[in-house]
Structures are given as structure tokens and as C-alpha cells.
Design a protein around this motif. Structure first.
Motif, mmCIF file in Angstrom:
data_model
loop_
_atom_site.group_PDB
_atom_site.id
_atom_site.type_symbol
_atom_site.label_atom_id
_atom_site.label_comp_id
_atom_site.label_asym_id
_atom_site.label_seq_id
_atom_site.Cartn_x
_atom_site.Cartn_y
_atom_site.Cartn_z
ATOM 1 N N ASP A 95 36.414 44.069 47.477
ATOM 2 C CA ASP A 95 36.031 42.701 47.131
ATOM 3 C C ASP A 95 34.514 42.615 47.171
ATOM 4 O O ASP A 95 33.920 42.525 48.238
ATOM 5 N N HIS A 97 32.864 40.201 45.733
ATOM 6 C CA HIS A 97 32.456 38.807 45.518
ATOM 7 C C HIS A 97 31.737 38.281 46.761
ATOM 8 O O HIS A 97 30.630 37.789 46.673
ATOM 9 N N ARG A 129 38.609 42.239 43.610
ATOM 10 C CA ARG A 129 37.820 41.114 43.125
ATOM 11 C C ARG A 129 36.409 41.588 42.802
ATOM 12 O O ARG A 129 35.699 42.090 43.662
ATOM 13 N N GLU A 130 36.047 41.447 41.548
ATOM 14 C CA GLU A 130 34.703 41.818 41.056
ATOM 15 C C GLU A 130 34.324 43.241 41.466
ATOM 16 O O GLU A 130 33.178 43.513 41.818
#
Ligand SMILES: [Zn+2]
Length: 257
Positions: A95, A97, A129-130
Motif C-alpha cells: 500500500d 497510498h 493500493r497504488e
């Protein structure tokens, strides 16, 4: 029905009982509860004893908690995998983000837990995520990986990559959000035998409950929207996704279903 991703350990013990009972009363017979780190590892490991049949659990360190995964916690995690109801390692992943743990720590924890799952012959519950490129790269390093990419957001092309790697795709209540065309595209193109439904409660409450704490009973609203997108009946979708869940996490129960 099945809620393939719900963080019951983020609720109080009383709330957990209420939410699980409410889910069962709404036809959600099974839930999979993933751990996220040292704060909830023990609680999740004991959830089957606490709530009984229908609870399946995944143990692991979420990318946010990757920096917590030192040698002591690694040993503890390995030991707790023998707890009743453990069907997966998770949730694990990357993740970028929030970057709650530095990237290097996330990569190390993700790699180590992917290997742990393989050694224990368990599937994985994956968070992304991202971080798509690194996420796919690390998955490709494995000789084979079984598992689900939960709350999938990478659209139709992303689904193709996941399915190509042998993974399932989890669709959350984001599928009801007005701007989530990427999630709806994923929900439409996913092969029927690779699709799972989830709430990710207490997060991502579906329309018309946005902003409230999500609950496992609302996986029905996720299913309604996914069925509409795929132009199948809700009943067909439920039967298929229940079967997929068992196929991935509890194949021994398939003959009984
Ligand atoms: Zn989660």
C-alpha cells in the motif's frame, strides 16, 4: 452468501456477535476474517472459538503494519497458523497510498509472507493500493500463488493479470460508488469461477449506507450490484461465488455444499 473479507476484529466483542448473527439471519452463512497486524492477530486467531461455525480466518501482517513484522512476530504468526479455522495467510500486500510502513519494509514483509503461505500450503488474501507494478512483480516471483486480490480496483486489464497468475478477484461495495467505473469493469469481465464478494467492513459501506460503518450483512448489496453488472440473477451469482469461496479456502467442504 459469503462475505469473503470482513474485519470483525475491528469491532468490540459484543458487536462481533451481533454483526455475525445479523449476517447469518440475512443468509450470509460464511465470513472470512483477515488479521492486519500485532493489534488483532490474537483476536482473529481465536474467532472460531468465539463465534463458531461459518467463521474462516486469515492471519498475517497488512502492509500498513509491515514494520511490526520482526523475528518475534514472525515466530508467533507461524505458530498461530495452526489455530482452528485458519484457511489463509492475510491480509498481506503493498500500500503506497498511506506509506504507514516504509516501502522497503512492505516489500520484505510481503515477500516473507508469500513464502510462508507457500510453505504452509495456504492461499493468500492480498491487498493492493497504488503499488500495482511491485505487487505484480512480487507475485510473479512465486512459482505458484493461490489466493484473492481483495477489493480489486485495477479494472478489466488488471483482472486479466490476476486470473493469469491463478488468483481470484474480490469485489467490494466500491462497485456501488458513482465514480468506481474501474471496479464495475472488473466485476463485469472477471471469469465466473474467479469471482468473490466482500464488504471489507467496517470500511467501504455500499450505497445507500456510505459513510456509516459497514457490516457483513450488507454483502447482499454488493451482490445485487455485481449481479446487475454481469446480467445474471442474484441467486446465480450467490451460488457461484459461494462455490468459488469454498473452492479456494475450504475445498473439503465443497462436497457438502
Ligand atoms: Zn482488509
Amino acid at each position: 452468501m459469503t462475505d469473503s473479507h470482513v474485519h470483525l476484529a475491528m469491532f468490540s466483542q459484543g458487536e462481533r456477535r451481533t454483526l455475525f448473527t445479523e449476517a447469518q439471519e440475512n443468509g450470509v452463512q460464511r465470513v472470512l476474517v483477515p488479521a492486519t497486524g500485532k493489534d488483532d492477530l490474537e483476536t482473529v486467531a481465536h474467532l472460531v472459538e468465539e463465534l463458531g461455525d461459518g467463521v474462516f480466518i486469515a492471519l498475517g501482517f497488512h502492509p500498513h503494519a509491515a514494520s511490526e513484522l520482526d523475528s518475534g512476530w514472525k515466530a508467533k504468526l507461524e505458530k498461530l497458523l495452526a489455530s482452528p479455522g485458519v484457511v489463509a495467510v492475510g491480509e498481506i500486500g503493498l500500500d503506497y497510498h498511506y506509506m504507514n510502513s516504509p516501502k522497503e519494509d512492505q516489500l520484505k514483509a510481503f515477500r516473507w509472507q508469500l513464502r510462508l503461505a507457500q510453505e504452509a500450503s495456504l492461499p493468500v488474501v492480498l491487498h493492493h493500493r497504488e503499488a500495482w507494478e511491485d505487487f505484480v512483480t512480487l507475485l510473479k516471483e512465486q512459482s505458484s500463488t493461490r489466493g484473492v486480490a481483495h477489493s480489486f480496483t485495477e479494472g478489466a486489464e488488471g483482472v486479466e493479470v490476476m486470473v493469469g497468475l491463478g488468483l481470484y478477484v474480490g469485489i467490494s461495495g466500491m462497485v456501488t460508488f458513482p465514480r468506481a467505473d474501474n471496479v464495475r469493469a472488473a466485476a463485469r469481465v472477471c471469469p465466473p469461477d474467479r469471482l468473490l464478494l466482500e464488504t471489507d467492513a467496517p470500511f467501504l459501506a455500499p450505497v445507500p449506507h456510505r459513510g456509516k460503518p459497514n457490516r457483513p450483512a450488507w454483502v447482499r448489496l454488493v451482490g445485487e450490484r455485481v449481479a446487475k453488472e454481469r446480467q445474471v440473477t442474484q441467486e446465480q451469482l450467490e451460488r457461484q461465488t459461494d462455490r468459488n469461496f469454498l473452492q479456494l479456502f475450504a475445498p473439503a467442504l465443497l462436497s457438502e455444499a
